[in-house]
Enzyme design. Sequence first.
Site, short mmCIF file in Angstrom:
data_model
loop_
_atom_site.label_atom_id
_atom_site.label_comp_id
_atom_site.label_asym_id
_atom_site.label_seq_id
_atom_site.Cartn_x
_atom_site.Cartn_y
_atom_site.Cartn_z
N LYS A 194 0.83 -1.22 0.00
CA LYS A 194 0.00 0.00 0.00
C LYS A 194 0.86 1.26 0.00
O LYS A 194 0.41 2.32 -0.46
CB LYS A 194 -0.96 -0.01 1.19
CG LYS A 194 -0.30 -0.14 2.56
CD LYS A 194 0.17 1.17 3.15
CE LYS A 194 0.87 0.95 4.46
NZ LYS A 194 1.40 2.21 5.06
N THR A 251 -3.48 5.53 4.39
CA THR A 251 -2.22 6.09 3.93
C THR A 251 -2.36 6.85 2.61
O THR A 251 -1.53 7.69 2.27
CB THR A 251 -1.15 4.98 3.81
OG1 THR A 251 0.15 5.55 3.81
CG2 THR A 251 -1.35 4.15 2.56
#
Length: 338
Positions: A194, A251
């Site tokens: 990610k 994020t």
Amino acid sequence: MKDGHFAKTAVIGAGAWGTALALTAARNGGPVVLWTYKESEAAVIRETRLSLCPVEGAERLPDCVTVTSDWADVAGSDLVIVVVPSVAMRSVAQSLSQANLAPDAVVVSCTKGIERDSNLLMSQILSEYLSCPVGALSGPNHAEDVVLDLPTLTLVGFEDIELAAAVQRRLSTLYFRVYTTTDVVGMQLGGAIKNVFALASGIIAGLGLGDNARAALATRGLAEMTRLGVAYGGRMETFMGLSGMGDLVVTCYSEHSRNLSAGRLLASGVPGSECQGRIGQVVEGIPNTFSTWQLARKLNVRTPLTDAMYEILYEDKPVLDALQELMNRDLREESMTD
């Protein structure tokens, strides 16, 4: 560990997340050691009782937390939480192997990364040096929220679900809810991959390309993460959970994200080699992009977003050229798996 309970907890790495986890463990009682490799850093934390990256309003570390740079203080720990940059994991693992841990020690990796060239996950590196059980903790967990007692969920994984449950009990608080899994591979891949898409999200934000583009990036990033993770041996449902979709969302959108901030710098023309220096903290997405790109080549998995980020960071491709190539690829059916 005696009767499913840990007597002494050590947190290896005193960055923002390590300090937050030391505080979380301390809230449940028992001695906690917070180790950092620099005595100068340990001295500052001992004096202020705060992270070196302080958050306004954060609770100070209680007296039960010993801050140190001496491996002797880690000796006897039966729960060891490792929170160091991925590039430092191998050297830290070697030191831990000589640290005289408790005979029944359990180790948890909280580092989100894939080692370059070897393509090993962080728990796999630790297991090369340690004979004790090694698991992982990962999820949408920005330290800035944890130290303020804002509601946070995370995932802890071990092949032995009873060990995962023991760590779950040790770290769960009113504000920090821990789930368990046996998919140690999948949860670590989600946490590492990610970071690549968070850099891309920062580029989109920095270029002012709109909400639609960022939503598309997160969605197709999840598909790419899932393809690669399943090919490595992770379970598909893991990537739909906290350490996959959850971590990806936080994020890609949170202003606390260093990867997002680095992506904004890339959008402004700052070379990837300079981003980390400007931010002043580790940006895992930069080395993780190289490692993820390598892993995709090894497993023969299609990863157009990762490939674009690799070309931007390591081949100096202009970000607008990379974006245009992504948008002009052959049209295809939507799929999470091919």
